[in-house]
Design a protein around this motif. Structure first.
Motif, PDB file in Angstrom:
ATOM      1  N   ASP A   1      38.578 -85.946 -27.651  1.00 29.27           N
ATOM      2  CA  ASP A   1      38.429 -87.083 -28.562  1.00 29.27           C
ATOM      3  C   ASP A   1      38.931 -86.713 -29.955  1.00 29.27           C
ATOM      4  O   ASP A   1      38.967 -85.539 -30.333  1.00 29.27           O
ATOM      5  N   ASP A   2      39.258 -87.733 -30.727  1.00 35.74           N
ATOM      6  CA  ASP A   2      39.615 -87.537 -32.135  1.00 35.74           C
ATOM      7  C   ASP A   2      38.318 -87.499 -32.942  1.00 35.74           C
ATOM      8  O   ASP A   2      37.551 -88.463 -32.927  1.00 35.74           O
ATOM      9  N   PRO A   3      38.017 -86.411 -33.661  1.00 32.43           N
ATOM     10  CA  PRO A   3      36.752 -86.337 -34.399  1.00 32.43           C
ATOM     11  C   PRO A   3      36.621 -87.405 -35.481  1.00 32.43           C
ATOM     12  O   PRO A   3      35.521 -87.835 -35.795  1.00 32.43           O
ATOM     13  N   TRP A   4      37.765 -87.828 -36.050  1.00 33.83           N
ATOM     14  CA  TRP A   4      37.685 -88.852 -37.097  1.00 33.83           C
ATOM     15  C   TRP A   4      37.332 -90.213 -36.505  1.00 33.83           C
ATOM     16  O   TRP A   4      36.535 -90.963 -37.067  1.00 33.83           O
ATOM     17  N   LEU A   5      37.919 -90.540 -35.362  1.00 33.32           N
ATOM     18  CA  LEU A   5      37.567 -91.797 -34.706  1.00 33.32           C
ATOM     19  C   LEU A   5      36.118 -91.744 -34.218  1.00 33.32           C
ATOM     20  O   LEU A   5      35.370 -92.720 -34.342  1.00 33.32           O
ATOM     21  N   THR A   6      35.712 -90.598 -33.669  1.00 31.66           N
ATOM     22  CA  THR A   6      34.330 -90.450 -33.223  1.00 31.66           C
ATOM     23  C   THR A   6      33.363 -90.620 -34.388  1.00 31.66           C
ATOM     24  O   THR A   6      32.340 -91.304 -34.272  1.00 31.66           O
ATOM     25  N   ALA A   7      33.691 -90.008 -35.519  1.00 31.07           N
ATOM     26  CA  ALA A   7      32.839 -90.136 -36.708  1.00 31.07           C
ATOM     27  C   ALA A   7      32.769 -91.585 -37.181  1.00 31.07           C
ATOM     28  O   ALA A   7      31.699 -92.096 -37.525  1.00 31.07           O
ATOM     29  N   HIS A   8      33.920 -92.247 -37.197  1.00 26.45           N
ATOM     30  CA  HIS A   8      33.959 -93.658 -37.621  1.00 26.45           C
ATOM     31  C   HIS A   8      33.080 -94.523 -36.710  1.00 26.45           C
ATOM     32  O   HIS A   8      32.277 -95.327 -37.179  1.00 26.45           O
ATOM     33  N   ASN A   9      33.220 -94.336 -35.394  1.00 24.95           N
ATOM     34  CA  ASN A   9      32.428 -95.129 -34.450  1.00 24.95           C
ATOM     35  C   ASN A   9      30.944 -94.830 -34.582  1.00 24.95           C
ATOM     36  O   ASN A   9      30.094 -95.718 -34.479  1.00 24.95           O
ATOM     37  N   PHE A  10      30.608 -93.551 -34.810  1.00 29.45           N
ATOM     38  CA  PHE A  10      29.211 -93.152 -34.983  1.00 29.45           C
ATOM     39  C   PHE A  10      28.605 -93.840 -36.208  1.00 29.45           C
ATOM     40  O   PHE A  10      27.472 -94.363 -36.168  1.00 29.45           O
ATOM     41  N   LEU A  11      29.337 -93.875 -37.313  1.00 31.58           N
ATOM     42  CA  LEU A  11      28.833 -94.516 -38.532  1.00 31.58           C
ATOM     43  C   LEU A  11      28.659 -96.014 -38.336  1.00 31.58           C
ATOM     44  O   LEU A  11      27.670 -96.602 -38.792  1.00 31.58           O
TER      45      LEU A  11
END
Length: 799
Positions: A422-432
């Motif tokens: 996974d892309d950590p930035w996309l994962t972080a965005h979705n998590f937020l």
């Protein structure tokens, strides 16, 4: 010797410290272009005369507080003869610069998330797309319109050169065509996010997508061709000025040059993400990538880099590492790979890739048609069959990691699932987003993921090279990167009572009113004078005429068959009749009472199949100052309740009689200051609902709709509310697409004229929306003559 049709490196341009996310060829100076980067800067590059044929930084522009995502050039004007530069960023803002100042001339605020796409049009119009799912139209430092309809981020926007058409491409996998602020068509076909759009002509455009395809579309809706060659997300497109080909870039590390429908050349770069491209005026191609470099490629031998620089570029490319998980090479089984002897066979096409086994290593080579040889493009590491890590179950799915995140001390912890693909930035965005947390935590969460998964990603983590929206499993951070109411009414059944029939009254003193129709207006006088008797029209146009006797007869007839809970007593009927008489007769001795107004409001909620005579009484009653004050604003909630009730009657699937009367009631509300204030406050909702009735085939509805737009235009004349005027222009333009009745057309033309009269910004917006070409067909209308005459005056105002 290079093939005359093959592109080779011309120069590499360092300067940016992080990913180069946008490029645009400048109009001035000659041969210059703009770049923007995640390093929060924009830069202007001009050709230099040095032996390396490179570019020199003219100046660096700052002003954004976060990553800069996109850039476009605004065409020269009398005020700015060298044009302007617009940039959009992760700070939700658009900064507009002159070519010679490092600080913004002004900043456009309004988007609620990253501005990721910009396009400029005629007359200074600017179109922006954002992660907030909207596109916005800007003019003269103001937001004129917000285009709503997409359900995910708007990644791409473009203004078509003519006809006032705009396009937007979204992560919801669709492309939308907009005219005058309204969605005219939705294009479907892509299977993933639409990332880029490029204009071919007035009638055609390209789109590219995360589905690794490029599509060619007609604006009429047909997809006429699908192009396959890329093996991963495609981020950017640019069309050669002569229309004889285009270029594309993407997450597969390539620039691809397309001619005659085929990919004729593939150029790989030593960077994972090739974010953007543009065609320079001399035909060269500039590309920006995740390694922070801009590279220029040319097919003109005199502008090609020296042999030493070309070899250095090839050597750099050969040393890069390729992760199969990016999707570029597929699953790799080393035991099945051939040895170096496989490179003795020539390739079949430019850009063809071959993998060979060299000892314990896997090397990737690409066939170059221009050089007739295989070029090494990198070493392959981390084959997808090598992953054996134990999975963790969370919410029914398997993940490599499930982290516990504590945002607020003492507050509940949150789970963050993550896979190394996974892309950590996309994962972080979705998590937020999922946990309704501030986007300010994006860097903190993404870096936490990267720091805690270093042993499971390719190379050292480099978050600066990661984009939060490259998507899952593709990019690993740290990788190498007839007049109103006349005629028989079809709704009453008896043919005797026509709801709201008659024409409006209230002609300006000394001038025949062109709205009264039937002999009241002669165009002969106007043809002998240059006086504009049509607009601006600032007094409201209302629907006045009625036959109280017939209205009450119909009301009593329908009351006899009304359901028991709705049936009115004789006392109530008598009270409504007294109210009707008092509002129809200015000389009446009795004034409407509070009780009568309350009964009228209550009865207006009759079942929709029988309510129309009550609505007709309401239409007449709201002209009376006392009723206008009471229903439109005696209490703020009362006014909103009236608007909401009328809008509910105007829904497209509703009854035409109710739709028409609801529109006429709204028009008549403008006769009092409370009604006017209410409708201006509710303008966005009222005009949006009214515009939905453009497609209803009913001339009386169209005339009422046109009158409502005209009354809004009159109320806004001389006011600085440009967004409201933009909506008037949008609804009028949309209505002219479907309205056939000449009286409705006339009133829409007067509304347009009133909106643009003495307002240069409104005139520029009208021109950018294609209003001139849209109404030109009415200049020759002679029956009635007022249509042609008014149209000519509107066009004159817009010249």
């Amino acid at each position: 010797m290079a093939s005359p049709n093959s592109y080779k490196l011309s120069c590499s341009i360092p300067g940016h410290e992080m990913d180069v996310r946008g490029l645009a060829a400048a109009i001035f100076p000659d041969g210059a272009f703009m770049s923007v980067s995640r390093d929060r800067t924009g830069r202007v590059w001009v050709p230099n005369s040095s032996p390396d044929r490179g570019f020199t930084e003219m100046h660096c522009m700052t002003g954004h507080e976060n990553f800069v995502s996109c850039v476009c050039i605004i065409a020269p004007s009398d005020t700015y003869p060298r044009g302007l530069i617009a940039t959009g960023g992760n700070d939700h803002n658009i900064c507009v610069f002159t070519l010679d100042q490092p600080q913004p001339l002004f900043t456009l605020k309004g988007h609620k998330n990253t501005v990721c796409a910009l396009s400029s049009g005629k007359f200074g119009t600017l179109l922006s797309g954002s992660w907030d799912t909207t596109a916005k139209v800007w003019l003269n430092e103001k937001c004129m319109m917000t285009l709503q309809g997409h359900t995910a981020a708007v990644w791409a926007v473009v203004i078509l050169p003519e006809q006032g058409l705009m396009l937007s491409g979204s992560a919801d996998k669709t492309i939308k065509l907009w005219k005058a602020g309204r969605c005219e068509k939705t294009f479907t076909g892509h299977e993933d996010c639409v990332r880029g759009l490029a204009v071919i002509s007035d009638l055609e455009f390209f789109s590219c997508s995360n589905d690794a395809t490029i599509r060619r579309w007609l604006v009429t809706g047909e997809c006429v061709q699908v192009y396959y060659s890329h093996t991963n997300y495609i981020y950017s497109l640019a069309v050669f000025p002569n229309g004889q080909g285009f270029v594309s870039t993407g997450e597969d590390r390539t620039l691809r040059i397309w001619k005659q429908g085929d990919c004729q050349q593939t150029i790989r770069l030593p960077a994972q993400s090739v974010w953007c491209c543009c065609i320079l005026p001399n035909g060269d191609i500039a590309v920006g990538a995740s390694d922070g470099l801009i590279r220029v490629f040319t097919e003109v031998e005199d502008r090609m880099a020296s042999p030493q620089d070309l070899q250095a570029f090839e050597d750099e490319l050969s040393k890069t590492t390729i992760d199969p998980k990016t999707g570029d090479l597929g699953d790799i089984k080393m035991e099945d790979l051939p040895g170096r002897e496989h490179l003795e066979e020539p390739g079949n096409r430019d850009g063809q890739t071959r993998l060979i086994k060299e000892g314990q290593n896997v090397e990737a080579y690409q066939w170059s048609v221009a050089d007739s040889r295989w070029m090494k493009i990198g070493d392959v590491v981390g084959g997808s069959n090598q992953q054996t890590s134990k999975k963790v179950n969370y919410e029914g799915k398997e993940y490599d990691f499930v982290f516990t995140i504590d945002i607020n001390e003492g507050g509940p912890s949150m789970k963050l699932p993550y896979n190394v693909t996974d892309d950590p930035w996309l994962t972080a965005h979705n998590f937020l987003q999922k946990n309704e947390l501030s986007p300010m935590f994006l860097d903190q969460v993404a870096n936490f993921i990267i720091e805690n998964t270093k042993g499971h990603t390719l190379g050292a983590a480099a978050p600066s090279a990661a984009d939060p929206f490259t998507g899952s499993g593709r990019y690993i951070p740290g990788a190498a990167d007839n007049r109103a109411g006349f005629g028989a009414d079809p709704f009453t059944g008896t043919g005797r009572y026509i709801p709201g029939s008659g024409t409006p009254t209230g002609a300006p003193v000394g001038v025949a009113d062109p709205f009264t129709g039937e002999g009241a207006y002669s165009s002969a006088a106007s043809r002998q004078t240059s006086t504009n008797i049509y607009f601006p029209k600032t007094d409201s146009v209302t629907f006045e005429q009625a036959n109280a006797t017939q209205i009450m007869a119909k009301l009593k007839e329908l009351n006899g068959g009304a359901p028991g809970e709705y049936r009115l007593s004789e006392e109530v009927l008598e009270s409504l009749e007294k109210l009707l008489v008092s509002v129809c007769n200015p000389c009446a001795s009795e004034q409407p009472t509070t009780e009568q107004i309350s009964l009228l409001w209550k009865t207006s909620h009759w079942p929709e199949d029988i309510v129309f005579p009550v609505l007709d009484i309401l239409r007449l009653a709201v002209r009376h100052p006392q009723v206008n004050d009471s229903l439109c604003g005696g209490d703020a909630d009362d006014g909103v309740a009236l608007c909401n009730h009328l809008l509910s009657l105007m829904k497209p699937q509703g009854r035409p009689a109710n739709q028409m009367l609801a529109l006429r009631i709204l028009c008549n509300c403008f006769s009092g200051w409370r009604g006017r204030s209410l409708l201006l406050a509710q303008r966005e909702a009222v005009l949006s609902h009214a515009a939905d009735l453009c497609s209803v085939c009913n001339k009386n509805i169209h005339i009422a709709l046109a009158t409502l737009v005209l009354n809004y235009a009159g109320s806004l004349h001389g006011q600085p509310d440009l967004e409201a005027k933009a909506q008037c222009l949008s609804v009028a333009s949309a209505a002219l697409e479907s309205v056939q009745d000449k009286e409705a057309v006339f009133r829409l033309l007067v509304a347009l004229g009133t909106t643009v009269a003495s307002d240069q910004t409104a005139q520029d917006l009208a021109k950018s929306l294609g209003v001139m070409s849209q109404i030109a067909k009415y200049t020759s209308v002679t029956d009635p003559a007022k249509v042609g005459e008014c149209c000519q005056l509107v066009l004159k105002e817009l010249q």
